[in-house]
Design an enzyme around this catalytic site. Structure first.
Site, PDB file in Angstrom:
ATOM      1  N   THR A 191       4.481   5.555  -9.178  1.00 21.93           N
ATOM      2  CA  THR A 191       3.587   6.050  -8.116  1.00 21.93           C
ATOM      3  C   THR A 191       4.335   7.095  -7.293  1.00 21.93           C
ATOM      4  O   THR A 191       5.502   6.916  -6.964  1.00 21.93           O
ATOM      5  CB  THR A 191       3.098   4.893  -7.211  1.00 21.93           C
ATOM      6  OG1 THR A 191       2.406   3.956  -8.035  1.00 21.93           O
ATOM      7  CG2 THR A 191       2.146   5.383  -6.130  1.00 21.93           C
ATOM      8  N   PHE A 232       4.646   9.087  -3.865  1.00 22.67           N
ATOM      9  CA  PHE A 232       4.317   8.934  -2.444  1.00 22.67           C
ATOM     10  C   PHE A 232       4.626  10.223  -1.700  1.00 22.67           C
ATOM     11  O   PHE A 232       5.622  10.890  -1.990  1.00 22.67           O
ATOM     12  CB  PHE A 232       5.148   7.803  -1.816  1.00 22.67           C
ATOM     13  CG  PHE A 232       4.777   6.426  -2.307  1.00 22.67           C
ATOM     14  CD1 PHE A 232       5.240   5.946  -3.523  1.00 22.67           C
ATOM     15  CD2 PHE A 232       3.971   5.597  -1.538  1.00 22.67           C
ATOM     16  CE1 PHE A 232       4.904   4.665  -3.968  1.00 22.67           C
ATOM     17  CE2 PHE A 232       3.627   4.329  -1.977  1.00 22.67           C
ATOM     18  CZ  PHE A 232       4.089   3.863  -3.191  1.00 22.67           C
TER      19      PHE A 232
HETATM   20  O1  LIG Z   1      -0.437  -2.351  -2.453  1.00 22.79           O
HETATM   21  C1  LIG Z   1       0.713  -1.885  -2.422  1.00 22.79           C
HETATM   22  O2  LIG Z   1       1.721  -2.576  -2.558  1.00 22.79           O
HETATM   23  C2  LIG Z   1       0.881  -0.461  -2.214  1.00 22.79           C
HETATM   24  O3  LIG Z   1       1.919  -0.050  -1.792  1.00 22.79           O
HETATM   25  C3  LIG Z   1      -0.248   0.457  -2.580  1.00 22.79           C
HETATM   26  C4  LIG Z   1      -0.158   0.996  -3.995  1.00 22.79           C
HETATM   27  C5  LIG Z   1      -1.174   2.163  -4.172  1.00 22.79           C
HETATM   28  O4  LIG Z   1      -1.912   2.506  -3.273  1.00 22.79           O
HETATM   29  O5  LIG Z   1      -1.188   2.721  -5.285  1.00 22.79           O
HETATM   30  C6  LIG Z   1       1.178   1.557  -4.242  1.00 22.79           C
HETATM   31  C7  LIG Z   1       1.778   1.484  -5.432  1.00 22.79           C
HETATM   32  C8  LIG Z   1       1.114   0.860  -6.597  1.00 22.79           C
HETATM   33  O6  LIG Z   1       0.579   1.931  -7.335  1.00 22.79           O
HETATM   34  C9  LIG Z   1       0.014  -0.040  -6.204  1.00 22.79           C
HETATM   35  C10 LIG Z   1      -0.511  -0.010  -4.979  1.00 22.79           C
END
Ligand SMILES: O=C(O)C(=O)C[C@]1(C(=O)O)C=C[C@@H](O)C=C1
Length: 383
Positions: free
Chosen positions: A303, A305
């Protein structure tokens, strides 16, 4: 066509402040009370006033308008107290000391010593600033991947939980925290459109990005078995990233605000048939067992950020910068073609386009590119 550009995302004035939608958390029910939009709304009186500078020019047939968010000053106070969050009860940091409190100014008492002191050079020194950690807002509760991303982006920071993405945006705007770190896209699940939309509505600047390998675990109460699970809770992105495993298990999937929140809920609910998709750190924090490890559909699940701040960074000429541009197009034949030609004719490489529906039937497009400081190139050539 309106074009908003920069190393930052620039916000049309008309879209200032999205609606406040808050779900307050019951402080007695949760170990950690994330900062919510409600708590921030309470402190709206102490918001900053931002100055917007408007520049416009035109190129043949397409008029382009660039709105730059400029300097911020004129604060009132950040000494807001809230019943929902411990964050606001912290001692003032030297950073806070740089703002001028009007609560003191309103006091008619003759206690001269209690009046706000004028700023001195020591207030502004780097040394003072470095005595307290940077406060970084993220969405979720402790154990969320976003918390890990905040720590990766800003090592040794104080990660501040927020219940919604919007609360994180507002926390930075209101100087309750210094930065926000929010997810923008995932290698499996794609773009997180909500945050692109919020970038348009708020006045923060993208100042960096960080990528986090997301390794999901299936969590349950101590003693639970994965075969006995009937339902599994998690963030929608996390559920999507573990689609294959969850389909094989034949469980009902339920979306909640964040992965660690799901783990916290499972621990509180105390039902053996309910599990969560979350991190191993969430298992540790909320006292759950890891029933399965690495359950994401793709082992390289990453992911991306965004690191957001009140101030933009000034792109340098000596290395590549990623520049995010958002522009909206009114409906008409070939408008997208014409807009993209602006970049193509200047040999600007676009790496990603994210179409979203804008206001009043406009199509808003985020384009993210990697090159030299492109916005300068654009500025020079288009004038
Ligand atoms: O729910 C979490 O733990 C988050 O940090 C959010 C979140 C997102 O929004 O994509 C972050 C990383 C992962 O892809 C899954 C969820």
């Amino acid at each position: 066509m309106a074009l908003y550009f920069g190393p930052a995302i620039l916000t049309p004035k008309s879209r200032k402040f999205g609606k406040l939608q808050s779900t307050e958390l019951d402080p007695n029910k949760f170990h950690h009370n994330p900062l919510s939009t409600a708590s921030i709304a309470k402190s709206r009186d102490s918001a900053f006033v931002y100055n917007a500078e408007k520049i416009s020019w035109s190129i043949p047939k397409v008029s382009i308008c660039v709105q730059m968010i400029g300097a911020h000053q004129q604060s009132t106070s950040v000494s807001v107290r809230s019943q929902w969050t411990g964050l606001l009860e912290h001692e003032h940091t030297p950073w806070d000391a740089l703002t001028v409190s009007n609560t003191h100014a309103m006091t008619t008492s003759c206690d001269v010593l209690s009046l706000t002191k004028p700023l001195s050079v020591t207030n502004c020194s780097n040394k003072a600033r470095h005595t307290s950690p940077l406060r970084v807002a993220y969405q979720g509760v402790p154990g969320a991947y976003s918390e890990a991303a905040a720590s990766k982006a800003y090592p040794n920071c104080e990660a501040v939980p927020c219940d919604q993405f919007e609360a994180a945006f507002e926390a930075v705007e209101l100087w309750l925290v210094d930065r926000a770190v929010l997810p923008a896209e995932n290698s499996l699940g794609g773009s997180i459109h909500r945050n692109y939309d919020l970038l348009l509505r708020h006045r923060l600047h993208i100042v960096g990005e960080v990528q986090l390998a997301v390794h999901h675990c299936l969590l349950g109460l101590p003693g639970a078995k994965k075969e006995d699970l009937c339902r599994v809770l998690s963030h929608p992105q996390a559920l999507a990233q573990c689609e294959n495993t969850l389909v094989k298990l034949g469980v009902a999937r339920e979306a909640v605000d964040d992965t660690a929140g799901a783990a916290q809920f499972v621990a509180t609910l105390n039902h053996m048939d309910t599990g969560a998709v979350a991190s191993s750190r969430a298992a540790e924090i909320y006292g759950l067992d890891i029933l399965a490890d690495g359950i994401q559909d793709d082992l390289d699940n990453v992911t991306r950020f965004l690191m957001l701040a009140r101030e933009p960074i000034i792109p340098r000429n000596d290395r590549p910068f990623k520049t995010s541009i958002v522009f909206s197009l009114e409906e008409g034949p070939g408008v997208l073609f014409k807009a993209l030609a602006v970049f193509a004719l200047r040999n600007i490489n676009l790496t990603k386009m994210i179409p979203t529906m804008g206001l009043q039937n406009t199509l808003t497009i985020f384009s993210i590119s990697i090159l030299k400081p492109q916005w300068r190139i654009l500025e020079h050539k288009m004038h």
